[in-house]
Design a protein around this motif. Structure first.
Motif, PDB file in Angstrom:
ATOM      1  N   HIS A 189      24.684  -9.338  -3.486  1.00  0.00           N
ATOM      2  CA  HIS A 189      25.703 -10.454  -3.717  1.00  0.00           C
ATOM      3  C   HIS A 189      26.647  -9.616  -4.867  1.00  0.00           C
ATOM      4  CE1 HIS A 189      27.648 -14.095  -5.028  1.00  0.00           C
ATOM      5  NE2 HIS A 189      27.015 -13.987  -6.117  1.00  0.00           N
ATOM      6  N   PHE A 190      26.003  -8.952  -5.759  1.00  0.00           N
ATOM      7  CA  PHE A 190      26.920  -8.303  -6.843  1.00  0.00           C
ATOM      8  C   PHE A 190      27.813  -7.493  -6.232  1.00  0.00           C
ATOM      9  CE2 PHE A 190      23.320  -9.309  -9.901  1.00  0.00           C
ATOM     10  CZ  PHE A 190      24.083  -9.945 -10.883  1.00  0.00           C
ATOM     11  N   SER A 191      27.360  -6.660  -5.050  1.00  0.00           N
ATOM     12  CA  SER A 191      28.585  -5.940  -4.369  1.00  0.00           C
ATOM     13  C   SER A 191      29.511  -6.788  -3.754  1.00  0.00           C
ATOM     14  CB  SER A 191      27.719  -4.975  -3.441  1.00  0.00           C
ATOM     15  OG  SER A 191      28.486  -4.225  -2.515  1.00  0.00           O
ATOM     16  N   ASP A 192      28.941  -7.852  -3.118  1.00  0.00           N
ATOM     17  CA  ASP A 192      30.344  -8.794  -2.578  1.00  0.00           C
ATOM     18  C   ASP A 192      31.294  -9.206  -3.613  1.00  0.00           C
ATOM     19  OD1 ASP A 192      29.067  -8.355  -0.065  1.00  0.00           O
ATOM     20  OD2 ASP A 192      27.670 -10.582  -0.328  1.00  0.00           O
ATOM     21  N   VAL A 193      30.394  -9.829  -4.767  1.00  0.00           N
ATOM     22  CA  VAL A 193      31.604 -10.229  -5.866  1.00  0.00           C
ATOM     23  C   VAL A 193      32.464  -9.019  -6.420  1.00  0.00           C
ATOM     24  CG1 VAL A 193      31.562 -10.723  -8.353  1.00  0.00           C
ATOM     25  CG2 VAL A 193      29.914 -11.845  -6.585  1.00  0.00           C
ATOM     26  N   ARG A 194      31.933  -8.043  -6.596  1.00  0.00           N
ATOM     27  CA  ARG A 194      32.651  -6.490  -6.969  1.00  0.00           C
ATOM     28  C   ARG A 194      33.798  -6.315  -5.817  1.00  0.00           C
ATOM     29  NH1 ARG A 194      31.643  -1.012  -8.535  1.00  0.00           N
ATOM     30  NH2 ARG A 194      32.616   0.540  -7.091  1.00  0.00           N
ATOM     31  N   HIS A 195      33.752  -6.411  -4.691  1.00  0.00           N
ATOM     32  CA  HIS A 195      34.646  -6.445  -3.514  1.00  0.00           C
ATOM     33  C   HIS A 195      36.038  -7.444  -3.847  1.00  0.00           C
ATOM     34  CE1 HIS A 195      31.659  -4.491  -0.664  1.00  0.00           C
ATOM     35  NE2 HIS A 195      32.219  -3.677  -1.181  1.00  0.00           N
ATOM     36  N   LEU A 196      35.615  -8.692  -4.181  1.00  0.00           N
ATOM     37  CA  LEU A 196      36.529  -9.534  -4.551  1.00  0.00           C
ATOM     38  C   LEU A 196      37.124  -9.176  -5.802  1.00  0.00           C
ATOM     39  CD1 LEU A 196      34.604 -12.890  -3.722  1.00  0.00           C
ATOM     40  CD2 LEU A 196      36.277 -11.895  -2.545  1.00  0.00           C
ATOM     41  N   ILE A 197      36.430  -8.910  -6.908  1.00  0.00           N
ATOM     42  CA  ILE A 197      37.277  -8.474  -8.185  1.00  0.00           C
ATOM     43  C   ILE A 197      38.048  -7.349  -8.077  1.00  0.00           C
ATOM     44  CG2 ILE A 197      36.720  -7.831 -10.697  1.00  0.00           C
ATOM     45  CD1 ILE A 197      35.918 -10.464 -10.254  1.00  0.00           C
ATOM     46  N   PHE A 254      39.364  -6.425  -5.526  1.00  0.00           N
ATOM     47  CA  PHE A 254      40.810  -6.716  -4.685  1.00  0.00           C
ATOM     48  C   PHE A 254      41.720  -7.711  -5.452  1.00  0.00           C
ATOM     49  CE2 PHE A 254      42.873 -10.104  -2.394  1.00  0.00           C
ATOM     50  CZ  PHE A 254      43.668  -9.467  -1.242  1.00  0.00           C
ATOM     51  N   ASN A 255      41.223  -8.433  -6.468  1.00  0.00           N
ATOM     52  CA  ASN A 255      42.159  -9.278  -7.545  1.00  0.00           C
ATOM     53  C   ASN A 255      42.668  -8.381  -8.227  1.00  0.00           C
ATOM     54  OD1 ASN A 255      42.858 -11.825  -8.904  1.00  0.00           O
ATOM     55  ND2 ASN A 255      41.930 -10.688 -10.440  1.00  0.00           N
ATOM     56  N   ASN A 256      42.124  -7.203  -8.770  1.00  0.00           N
ATOM     57  CA  ASN A 256      42.568  -6.193  -9.702  1.00  0.00           C
ATOM     58  C   ASN A 256      43.830  -5.547  -9.073  1.00  0.00           C
ATOM     59  OD1 ASN A 256      40.746  -6.851 -11.684  1.00  0.00           O
ATOM     60  ND2 ASN A 256      39.499  -5.208 -11.293  1.00  0.00           N
ATOM     61  N   ASP A 264      22.881  -5.422 -20.580  1.00  0.00           N
ATOM     62  CA  ASP A 264      22.784  -5.702 -19.111  1.00  0.00           C
ATOM     63  C   ASP A 264      23.804  -6.639 -18.659  1.00  0.00           C
ATOM     64  OD1 ASP A 264      20.694  -3.948 -18.212  1.00  0.00           O
ATOM     65  OD2 ASP A 264      19.192  -5.680 -18.206  1.00  0.00           O
ATOM     66  N   TYR A 265      24.332  -7.445 -19.477  1.00  0.00           N
ATOM     67  CA  TYR A 265      25.583  -8.129 -19.077  1.00  0.00           C
ATOM     68  C   TYR A 265      26.856  -7.029 -18.880  1.00  0.00           C
ATOM     69  CZ  TYR A 265      29.514 -11.765 -18.619  1.00  0.00           C
ATOM     70  OH  TYR A 265      30.346 -12.231 -18.078  1.00  0.00           O
ATOM     71  N   LEU A 266      27.087  -6.229 -19.848  1.00  0.00           N
ATOM     72  CA  LEU A 266      27.761  -4.994 -19.664  1.00  0.00           C
ATOM     73  C   LEU A 266      27.961  -4.388 -18.463  1.00  0.00           C
ATOM     74  CD1 LEU A 266      30.308  -3.994 -21.248  1.00  0.00           C
ATOM     75  CD2 LEU A 266      29.002  -2.444 -22.550  1.00  0.00           C
ATOM     76  N   GLN A 267      26.732  -3.999 -18.177  1.00  0.00           N
ATOM     77  CA  GLN A 267      26.391  -3.070 -16.893  1.00  0.00           C
ATOM     78  C   GLN A 267      26.741  -4.054 -15.501  1.00  0.00           C
ATOM     79  OE1 GLN A 267      25.351  -0.064 -18.136  1.00  0.00           O
ATOM     80  NE2 GLN A 267      24.042  -0.099 -16.310  1.00  0.00           N
ATOM     81  N   ILE A 268      26.850  -5.028 -15.639  1.00  0.00           N
ATOM     82  CA  ILE A 268      27.452  -6.064 -14.602  1.00  0.00           C
ATOM     83  C   ILE A 268      28.896  -5.957 -14.501  1.00  0.00           C
ATOM     84  CG2 ILE A 268      27.657  -8.278 -13.760  1.00  0.00           C
ATOM     85  CD1 ILE A 268      24.955  -9.139 -14.791  1.00  0.00           C
ATOM     86  N   ILE A 269      29.692  -6.018 -15.695  1.00  0.00           N
ATOM     87  CA  ILE A 269      30.929  -5.993 -15.944  1.00  0.00           C
ATOM     88  C   ILE A 269      31.489  -4.673 -15.327  1.00  0.00           C
ATOM     89  CG2 ILE A 269      32.826  -6.459 -17.402  1.00  0.00           C
ATOM     90  CD1 ILE A 269      31.495  -8.983 -16.553  1.00  0.00           C
ATOM     91  N   GLN A 270      30.840  -3.725 -15.988  1.00  0.00           N
ATOM     92  CA  GLN A 270      31.647  -2.485 -15.612  1.00  0.00           C
ATOM     93  C   GLN A 270      31.278  -2.013 -14.056  1.00  0.00           C
ATOM     94  OE1 GLN A 270      29.188  -0.018 -18.461  1.00  0.00           O
ATOM     95  NE2 GLN A 270      30.417  -0.046 -19.887  1.00  0.00           N
ATOM     96  N   TYR A 271      30.102  -2.527 -13.399  1.00  0.00           N
ATOM     97  CA  TYR A 271      30.014  -2.161 -12.152  1.00  0.00           C
ATOM     98  C   TYR A 271      31.103  -2.832 -11.302  1.00  0.00           C
ATOM     99  CZ  TYR A 271      27.997  -2.831  -7.440  1.00  0.00           C
ATOM    100  OH  TYR A 271      27.775  -2.783  -6.020  1.00  0.00           O
ATOM    101  N   LEU A 272      31.367  -4.253 -11.627  1.00  0.00           N
ATOM    102  CA  LEU A 272      32.565  -5.035 -10.979  1.00  0.00           C
ATOM    103  C   LEU A 272      34.024  -4.470 -11.030  1.00  0.00           C
ATOM    104  CD1 LEU A 272      31.099  -8.632 -12.044  1.00  0.00           C
ATOM    105  CD2 LEU A 272      30.816  -7.633  -9.897  1.00  0.00           C
ATOM    106  N   GLN A 273      34.143  -3.895 -12.399  1.00  0.00           N
ATOM    107  CA  GLN A 273      35.629  -3.426 -12.664  1.00  0.00           C
ATOM    108  C   GLN A 273      35.848  -2.005 -12.260  1.00  0.00           C
ATOM    109  OE1 GLN A 273      37.935  -5.331 -13.517  1.00  0.00           O
ATOM    110  NE2 GLN A 273      37.000  -7.118 -14.102  1.00  0.00           N
ATOM    111  N   PHE A 274      34.797  -1.078 -12.486  1.00  0.00           N
ATOM    112  CA  PHE A 274      35.006   0.043 -12.154  1.00  0.00           C
ATOM    113  C   PHE A 274      34.922   0.726 -10.888  1.00  0.00           C
ATOM    114  CE2 PHE A 274      34.244   0.376 -16.921  1.00  0.00           C
ATOM    115  CZ  PHE A 274      35.349   0.113 -17.221  1.00  0.00           C
ATOM    116  N   PRO A 275      35.641   1.082  -9.911  1.00  0.00           N
ATOM    117  CA  PRO A 275      35.424   1.459  -8.496  1.00  0.00           C
ATOM    118  C   PRO A 275      34.827   2.858  -8.548  1.00  0.00           C
ATOM    119  CG  PRO A 275      37.729   1.269  -8.993  1.00  0.00           C
ATOM    120  CD  PRO A 275      37.268   1.069 -10.322  1.00  0.00           C
ATOM    121  N   TRP A 276      34.580   3.806  -9.436  1.00  0.00           N
ATOM    122  CA  TRP A 276      33.849   5.091  -9.578  1.00  0.00           C
ATOM    123  C   TRP A 276      32.543   4.667  -9.803  1.00  0.00           C
ATOM    124  CZ3 TRP A 276      37.926   3.870 -12.914  1.00  0.00           C
ATOM    125  CH2 TRP A 276      37.653   3.568 -14.212  1.00  0.00           C
TER     126      TRP A 276
END
Length: 218
Positions: free
Chosen positions: A92-100, A102-104, A62-74
């Motif tokens: 909140h995870f969606s908000d974090v994803r946008h920041l991540i 953007f940083n990428n 499940d942690y990997l699910q979070i990281i993949q969601y944060l990193q992969f735009p597709w």
């Protein structure tokens, strides 16, 4: 004439310094976010199986699910295998994803450019121009670290209030039990890892700067 030259030189020095420091910042964030190994070693250290009732391989999945969601735009939505989430939690995870993401994007642009500029500065023995800006950034960073060590919880709150315009980051374990595998201690370790990587990158540049000074002195 000399005054005008010095002003132009200083502005250029500041611009180059900001470019390279932002690239180091972006790279450190990227490497920290993707340090899945840090979560893995914390499963036994922070007794996450007891806190969540899940097995280590389930937590990692499940942690990997979070990281993949944060990193992969597709990947358009976050789905857990073993946790349920509230709408606020998913937001909140969606908000974090946008920041991540953007940083990428910033890193994809700035890191190659900074690498090129740093190589050019090194060849011209001008890397010493970055020494003072690095000292300033390190001093400011050390102040933040001291404040974190004194009261991490308060700094953690300020950090979220600065980055987010809502309170969705305040997870309730009853509606978002995923927070049980992400305790404050883990986030503190992430901050520490970030600063280690960031300082490491700046230390390399600082060393190159001193080496360029020695070349000039010869």
């Amino acid at each position: 004439m000399n005054g005008g030259f010095n002003v132009k030189f200083t502005v250029k020095q500041i611009g180059i310094s900001v470019l390279i420091i932002l690239a180091c910042l972006s790279l450190a964030i990227f490497l920290t976010v993707n340090s899945i190994w840090l979560f893995s070693i914390n499963i036994p250290l922070l007794h996450l199986t007891t806190a969540t009732g899940l097995e280590p391989h389930q937590l990692r999945r499940d942690y990997l699910q979070i990281i993949q969601y944060l990193q992969f735009p597709w990947i358009k939505s976050l789905h857990f295998y073993y946790f349920f989430s509230s709408q606020k939690g998913i937001q909140h995870f969606s908000d974090v994803r946008h920041l991540i993401l953007f940083n990428n994007l910033v890193g994809l642009v700035l890191v190659p450019i900074s690498g090129y500029v740093l190589t050019w500065l090194n060849k011209k023995s001008l890397t010493w121009l970055l020494i003072t800006p690095i000292k300033v950034v390190i001093t400011f960073s050390l102040m933040i670290i001291v404040m974190m060590l004194i009261n991490f919880d308060q700094i953690f709150i300020y950090f979220h209030e600065l980055l987010f315009r809502n309170n969705d980051w305040l997870f309730d374990p009853r509606t978002d039990p995923v927070i049980n595998m992400l305790p404050d201690t883990f986030f503190l370790e992430c901050f520490i890892l970030f600063f280690v990587i960031f300082f490491g990158a700046l230390a390399i540049i600082y060393w190159l700067g001193h080496r360029s000074l020695k070349k000039i002195a010869k």
